[in-house]
Design a protein around this motif. Sequence first.
Motif, PDB file in Angstrom:
ATOM      1  N   ILE A 671       7.006  11.569 -27.078  1.00 15.52           N
ATOM      2  CA  ILE A 671       7.853  12.589 -26.458  1.00 15.52           C
ATOM      3  C   ILE A 671       8.402  13.510 -27.561  1.00 15.52           C
ATOM      4  O   ILE A 671       8.840  13.046 -28.634  1.00 15.52           O
ATOM      5  CB  ILE A 671       9.007  11.950 -25.673  1.00 15.52           C
ATOM      6  CG1 ILE A 671       8.445  11.032 -24.584  1.00 15.52           C
ATOM      7  CG2 ILE A 671       9.894  13.015 -25.054  1.00 15.52           C
ATOM      8  CD1 ILE A 671       7.579  11.729 -23.583  1.00 15.52           C
ATOM      9  N   LYS A 673      10.801  15.677 -29.691  1.00 16.59           N
ATOM     10  CA  LYS A 673      12.225  15.517 -29.995  1.00 16.59           C
ATOM     11  C   LYS A 673      13.014  16.806 -29.764  1.00 16.59           C
ATOM     12  O   LYS A 673      14.237  16.782 -29.722  1.00 16.59           O
ATOM     13  CB  LYS A 673      12.390  15.077 -31.444  1.00 16.59           C
ATOM     14  CG  LYS A 673      11.765  13.728 -31.754  1.00 16.59           C
ATOM     15  CD  LYS A 673      11.974  13.348 -33.209  1.00 16.59           C
ATOM     16  CE  LYS A 673      11.324  11.992 -33.514  1.00 16.59           C
ATOM     17  NZ  LYS A 673      11.514  11.614 -34.946  1.00 16.59           N
ATOM     18  N   LYS A 676      13.630  18.768 -23.758  1.00 14.03           N
ATOM     19  CA  LYS A 676      14.095  17.707 -22.858  1.00 14.03           C
ATOM     20  C   LYS A 676      12.912  16.991 -22.221  1.00 14.03           C
ATOM     21  O   LYS A 676      11.826  17.556 -22.081  1.00 14.03           O
ATOM     22  CB  LYS A 676      15.010  18.281 -21.799  1.00 14.03           C
ATOM     23  CG  LYS A 676      14.413  19.354 -20.912  1.00 14.03           C
ATOM     24  CD  LYS A 676      15.463  19.902 -19.965  1.00 14.03           C
ATOM     25  CE  LYS A 676      14.911  21.041 -19.115  1.00 14.03           C
ATOM     26  NZ  LYS A 676      15.947  21.607 -18.234  1.00 14.03           N
ATOM     27  N   VAL A 677      13.161  15.767 -21.822  1.00 13.70           N
ATOM     28  CA  VAL A 677      12.073  14.885 -21.356  1.00 13.70           C
ATOM     29  C   VAL A 677      11.596  15.280 -19.967  1.00 13.70           C
ATOM     30  O   VAL A 677      10.424  15.544 -19.721  1.00 13.70           O
ATOM     31  CB  VAL A 677      12.523  13.420 -21.375  1.00 13.70           C
ATOM     32  CG1 VAL A 677      11.410  12.526 -20.811  1.00 13.70           C
ATOM     33  CG2 VAL A 677      12.876  13.008 -22.787  1.00 13.70           C
ATOM     34  N   SER A 728      14.638   8.605 -26.475  1.00  8.21           N
ATOM     35  CA  SER A 728      14.899  10.036 -26.326  1.00  8.21           C
ATOM     36  C   SER A 728      16.156  10.457 -27.098  1.00  8.21           C
ATOM     37  O   SER A 728      17.190   9.788 -27.055  1.00  8.21           O
ATOM     38  CB  SER A 728      15.075  10.378 -24.839  1.00  8.21           C
ATOM     39  OG  SER A 728      15.465  11.724 -24.693  1.00  8.21           O
ATOM     40  N   THR A 731      17.462  14.325 -24.600  1.00  6.87           N
ATOM     41  CA  THR A 731      17.951  14.065 -23.237  1.00  6.87           C
ATOM     42  C   THR A 731      18.636  12.712 -23.191  1.00  6.87           C
ATOM     43  O   THR A 731      18.105  11.730 -23.716  1.00  6.87           O
ATOM     44  CB  THR A 731      16.781  14.088 -22.227  1.00  6.87           C
ATOM     45  OG1 THR A 731      16.060  15.308 -22.375  1.00  6.87           O
ATOM     46  CG2 THR A 731      17.270  13.957 -20.800  1.00  6.87           C
ATOM     47  N   VAL A 736      17.091  10.510 -18.229  1.00  7.45           N
ATOM     48  CA  VAL A 736      15.664  10.146 -18.182  1.00  7.45           C
ATOM     49  C   VAL A 736      15.428   9.078 -17.119  1.00  7.45           C
ATOM     50  O   VAL A 736      14.501   9.174 -16.296  1.00  7.45           O
ATOM     51  CB  VAL A 736      15.193   9.659 -19.562  1.00  7.45           C
ATOM     52  CG1 VAL A 736      13.729   9.203 -19.488  1.00  7.45           C
ATOM     53  CG2 VAL A 736      15.346  10.753 -20.607  1.00  7.45           C
TER      54      VAL A 736
END
Length: 902
Positions: A671, A673, A676-677, A728, A731, A736
Amino acid sequence: MTAIKHALQRDIFTPNDERLLSIVNVCKAGKKKKNCFLCATVTTERPVQVRVVKVKKSDKGDFYKRQTAWELRDLAIVDAKDANKENPEFDLHFDKVYKWVASSTAEKNSFISCIWKLSQRYLRKKIEFVNVSSQLLEELPKAEESVPSGENPSVAGGDEETLDDYQELSTREEQDIEIMMDACEYAISNAEAFAEKLSRELQVLDGANIQSIMASEKQVNILMQLLDEALNDVDEIELKLSSYEEMLQSVKDQMDQISQSNHMIQLSNTNNVKLLDEIEFIVNHLDLSKGHIKALQEGDLCSSKGIEACTNAAEALLQCMNVALRPGQDKLAAVRQQQQMFRELREQFARRLTNHLNNVFVHQGHDQSSTLAQHSAELTLPKHSPLHRDLLRYAKLMEWLKITQHEKYEGLTGNYVDYISRLYEREIKDFFEVAKIKMTGTTKEGKKFATLPRKESAVKQETESLHGSSGKLTGSTSSLNKLSIQGSASRRSQSSSLLDMGNMSASDLDVADRTKFDKIFEQVLSELEPLCLAEQDFISKFFKLQQHPIVPGTTVEGEDVDGLMFSKQSGIGGDRTLSGTSEKDMVRMMMNKIFHCIEVELNNLIALGDKIDSFNSLYMLVKMSHHVWTAENVDPASYLSTTLGNVLVTVKRNFDKCISAQIRQMEEVKISKKSKVGILPFVTGFEEFAELAETIFRNSERRGDLDKAYVKLIRAVYLNVEKVATESQKTPRDVVMMENFHHIFSTLSRLKISCLEAERKEAKQKYTDHLQSYVIYSLGQPLEKLNHFFEGVEARVAQGIREDEVSYQLAFNKQELRKVIKEYPGKEVKKGLDNLYKKVDKHLCEEENLLQVVWHSMQDEFIRQYKHFVGLIGRCYPGSGITMDFTIQDILEYFSSIAQSH
């Protein structure tokens, strides 16, 4: 007593086949009741049963009745009470003790003596006699001398012989005695006079008898004279009989000669009849008509009539050769000559039939190959029904060949298999090449696939990189590029995973390509199934392999079937013998040789489909399972069922690999960095996978496999969502978890997958928990000082300070409270909420659309906290007049205006 005894014998014991031996009149000791009688009896039938019977008068007193009976063997002790003095009392010990008092001591002694004698004679286990004198047990008591003359001595205690010899008078004897006594009036009053009279009458009768004998002497002499005359007559008759016997002896010799002559004539006739029967049997069973001989030698094997004539002739020849000759007939020269002719006809016809059928195989093959071009560009297989129909005309001749010439039959079988396997191999490979072209989208302009030289076929050259000896893919990505698997196809091969399914399924072209693959794969299986079934049915009928297994030890042309082997040119099993091989196994072996390339080509096609798009394994698993199930219903042991079952194992393995690959790619997800996820790709991918799988597996027999895959995938999704949420940085973890589990819950609720009901509830719970956690965590920011102040107030109350005394604490007095409240006027609160809205907006993703849900939850939580603060002010600062700078209505307006402004 005698009259009573006779009455008892007649009325009670005689009907029961019993004899009364002794009787005693008794009553029970110590009680005054009516008297009764104890009787000693024996049965008249053997084995003898000895009993003690209690008899008493009826209530009316007009007859006696039997009341109780004991077996003498059950009597243990006889107690006479006193052996020296006269005492009428005595005891009998049966199952209990019976105490009696006899009417007189003599009767008691007579009864006990009778009991002693009966026990000595009939019982092994002796009775114990207590207080009884030895004299009473050794001889008859004196009381016996006083027994009345009319009483039977045996009844009063006579010896053992008297007991056995006693016999009652018959009715007729009693009547004769009564008549005789009535004739003499003084027979009873004066017995001696009556006896003297009887003696005189006996003397008179003896004298009359002697006179009668003397008067008959003359008649005796006459009788003797007649006997002498009769003896003389007998001697004369014997002399005559001797002369007659001599005369008959000469007649007997003449009759013996005539009988012998007749026997010889009869024997000659019998031999002539048997000889005629033998000749008729040989002529009728070993004669083959000229028409049959001509058909076997010159019959037309091309026309239907000629084939029928040859078939009838071959059957007639087989019947002639299989005739069971009688003993000795095989030694006749004519029979041997006929058998030799039959063998030559069989060899000649078998050779001619074999050559013709081999030519038919080749000729039909050329006609069949001429039709391949029209099928090459289409996804269809040529039909072999015309070839089967033509060859089935020879089915009976093949059966005849199998029975009579097994080596030639095996040679034909091997030739057919060897030829037809090459024909099928060309057809099937071309068929699968067309299927691969349609799957990959490769086209050749200006040329038809079938007309290209096989070594120059570009498609074959490229797809061969996908083939391996094991039937699995060994090619690289460059092979797919050469096959023009570009555009959507290349994108699918690189992204056919749950991680990228969101992008893949968004394309209508992907759906169309999958639908096209499903139709092509179904078309391939639908074409192969009738082809294999038709060929197997033909082989069974044409080669007569559906009836009985070959029995080891049978002979064909004088050879042991166990020793026959397939020739190497037949290609079936090499040198494998036929010993113990059933005809079903023969069919399976032939089908394996004929269609040896089907399993390889199917595995290659499956590998290609899996390479193009790993989700094609879902389609293939459902389609292949259905066709396997259909084939097993037709014939569970058929070649088609076995082959499709083997391929199904590969398809199932690919399906499992696909699921494992998706799980592995979830674990490897990275993911960014900086961004946002949002909704994780593999969460969206699982949704797309479930939608696709539910469409494919609807009403499928493999639903169980999909349910297992669902469980594995959903657990991996849950695990990796939590992993990503923890890792994460941009976020918050709760965001998440909240967004992704909300998406999962919505997906499972919409698809209604029964096996994932527990996971659906779990997703809802996780979504709710993390939503609440995120709301509480975020709301602590706008009113931070106020929160800290009231946390201190609650801590003091928890320590034991009364709520109305908290205001006296220096750090929490009214002035400090007003100071903190002044820092949060309505404008500042609204400004803080506006900043909170912007921050939440940055955290949440747009595709899940949870902003309003979160904002509404925050409003509820803020109001709850506001009411909590107001409540604490009212309880801890009563009468202070301190209030918040804003009301609940203001809060609702703040939240509403902020939501509308954005």
